[in-house]
Design a protein around this motif. Structure first.
Motif, PDB file in Angstrom:
ATOM      1  N   ASP A  47     -90.638 -39.530  53.665  1.00 34.76           N
ATOM      2  CA  ASP A  47     -89.584 -40.507  53.884  1.00 34.76           C
ATOM      3  C   ASP A  47     -88.131 -39.708  53.426  1.00 34.76           C
ATOM      4  N   GLN A  65     -90.044 -41.390  58.754  1.00 29.75           N
ATOM      5  CA  GLN A  65     -90.606 -42.678  58.721  1.00 29.75           C
ATOM      6  C   GLN A  65     -91.911 -42.885  57.903  1.00 29.75           C
ATOM      7  N   ASP A  67     -93.757 -45.295  58.358  1.00 28.57           N
ATOM      8  CA  ASP A  67     -94.920 -45.797  59.243  1.00 28.57           C
ATOM      9  C   ASP A  67     -95.447 -44.719  60.124  1.00 28.57           C
ATOM     10  N   ASP A  77     -89.826 -38.869  62.533  1.00 24.59           N
ATOM     11  CA  ASP A  77     -88.385 -39.138  62.091  1.00 24.59           C
ATOM     12  C   ASP A  77     -87.597 -39.611  63.414  1.00 24.59           C
ATOM     13  N   THR A  78     -86.582 -40.264  62.829  1.00 24.45           N
ATOM     14  CA  THR A  78     -85.487 -41.049  63.812  1.00 24.45           C
ATOM     15  C   THR A  78     -84.019 -40.483  63.444  1.00 24.45           C
ATOM     16  N   THR A  80     -80.342 -41.362  62.732  1.00 23.58           N
ATOM     17  CA  THR A  80     -79.863 -42.283  62.198  1.00 23.58           C
ATOM     18  C   THR A  80     -78.339 -42.321  62.163  1.00 23.58           C
ATOM     19  N   ARG A  87     -86.726 -41.022  68.557  1.00 22.55           N
ATOM     20  CA  ARG A  87     -87.751 -41.109  67.545  1.00 22.55           C
ATOM     21  C   ARG A  87     -88.834 -40.019  68.000  1.00 22.55           C
TER      22      ARG A  87
END
Length: 441
Positions: A47, A65, A67, A77-78, A80, A87
């Protein structure tokens, strides 16, 4: 749209996944031809958030992430910080005994052709780093605490990342208010406790040799090297438990022009300002060696990376079709890829059999005319505009041009060859293709 790219690396899945979670991983994987700066690393693959600096003051913030976090199988990772869907899922699967299939899946509107060279580079860099790490562990399994001066410079930043992804702890010695994990270093009078708990020192700091050789500039070059090195060596000699004292040095010790003479670590020093400086620089490490500490002087050749030095100056000219040989082009160029230089520094702190001067150059130097032809071919540009000797003299003055731009040195890494050292990039074409992302798919 997007991209899926896979390759097999010769390391176990747990090791590959762990490598990605160590400090320095994102720095090691960032292509050197891209105008990107790592501003902050993610503290966690689960995270954490990594921040990259882009041209124009933009920021690329990659948020990991939860999830997608499934160790040692995957993390994700995304993006932001920008209005671009992105993604990135990193997947790891075991392949037989001791190998891992690494797959990057990028979901984005960007076409694969825009992304492919970056991921080809990342996979090759990962495989090369893991292979070099395995070779380093064959030399020594020790996990060291290494103090580094000049850690924020071109070589220092890359070396710090290589050492931390290798599992070592790095303590930057800085000349400003230190942040967490750093120590304040006063070059002419270092604090007695500066090296407490340190296993090895790598001393990189020193003023750039670029620019005209005015009297003031020459004093700055000399004074930034000799006295600070001696003071640090004296402190190392008085610090219990310190095992290695490794200092930057330069092939300038051989003088600007030795003709066709093959220069090894056993060759006598040459003449000229830089030869005088380097000789004094190396002698300044004597207090550490006299105290029984293994001392290594890394005589560095012309470092190859688009992020700085020679290539940073030349590549825009060659990209514009304005490149060419310098003068007659017959000068010998003793070069080294940046990652090979970093491997040599790592070996210098680990290898108990390595001491004294070490030529940090590729196994075969090239003539200037061959260097320029190779660079032009890799960049797919002509090299038809020779640079007259007057050009460097206007920029650097007569002495600077003779000792830097027009220097001719056929230097060989005999100590490393004798130690069985394996270079990642022993020949120029492959090195430049990797550095510029022109190595194919």
């Amino acid at each position: 749209m997007g991209l899926t790219y896979s390759s097999v690396v010769d390391a176990g899945r747990d090791e590959v996944f762990s490598w990605h979670g160590r400090p320095g991983a994102i720095t090691r994987l960032t292509p050197p031809w891209q105008p990107v700066t790592v501003l902050r690393e993610a503290g966690s693959l689960r995270d954490g958030r990594a921040t990259l600096g882009l041209p124009g003051g933009l920021r690329w913030v990659a948020a990991h992430q939860p999830d997608g976090y499934d160790p040692p199988n995957s993390f994700a990772d995304t993006l932001t910080s920008l209005p671009l869907p992105w993604r990135h899922t990193h997947q790891f699967s075991p392949v037989g005994a001791g190998a891992t299939l690494v797959t990057d899946v990028v979901e984005t509107p960007l076409p694969a052709r825009v992304l492919r060279s970056m991921f080809v580079y990342r996979h090759r860099q990962l495989a090369a780093d893991l292979a070099a790490l395995a070779r380093a562990r064959d030399i020594s399994q020790d996990t060291l605490t290494v103090a580094i001066t000049g850690s924020s410079g071109l070589i220092g930043t890359a070396l710090t990342a290589l050492l931390t992804t290798s599992g070592h702890r790095v303590i930057p010695l800085v000349r400003r208010l230190p942040r967490a994990g750093q120590r304040y270093w006063q070059p002419d009078d270092p604090a007695a406790e500066l090296l407490a708990g340190v296993d090895a020192v790598i001393h990189l700091a020193g003023a750039s040799i670029g620019g005209r050789f005015t009297a003031e500039r020459k004093n700055e070059i000399r004074d930034s090297r000799i006295l600070p090195t001696r003071r640090l060596a004296e402190l190392a000699a008085a610090t219990p438990g310190l095992k290695a004292f490794v200092t930057a040095s330069a092939i300038g010790i051989y003088g600007p022009d030795r003709g066709e003479e093959i220069l090894t670590e056993a060759s006598p020093r040459g003449e000229g300002f830089l030869a005088d400086v380097v000789a004094g620089w190396e002698d300044a490490a004597a207090p550490a060696a006299a105290a029984g500490i293994r001392a290594v002087q890394v005589r560095t050749g012309i470092v190859q990376t688009p992020r700085g030095g020679m290539l940073r100056l030349l590549s825009p000219l060659f990209e514009a079709g304005l490149g060419g040989r310098l003068g007659t082009g017959k000068q010998w160029l003793a070069w080294i890829a940046l990652d090979d230089l970093l491997d040599i520094y790592r070996r210098a702190v680990l290898d108990p059999g390595l001491s004294g001067p070490v030529n940090a150059v590729a196994p075969e130097p090239v003539r200037n005319i061959d260097y320029t032809r190779t660079l032009a071919a890799v960049l797919r540009r002509p090299a038809v505009l020779p640079v007259p000797g007057l050009g460097p003299r206007l920029l650097l003055g007569d002495e600077g041009a003779r000792e830097i731009a027009q220097a001719s040195q056929y230097v060989r890494p005999e100590r490393l060859i004798g130690a069985g050292h394996q270079f990642r990039q022993p020949e120029l074409t492959g090195a430049l293709r990797h550095l510029f992302g022109r190595g194919g798919t």
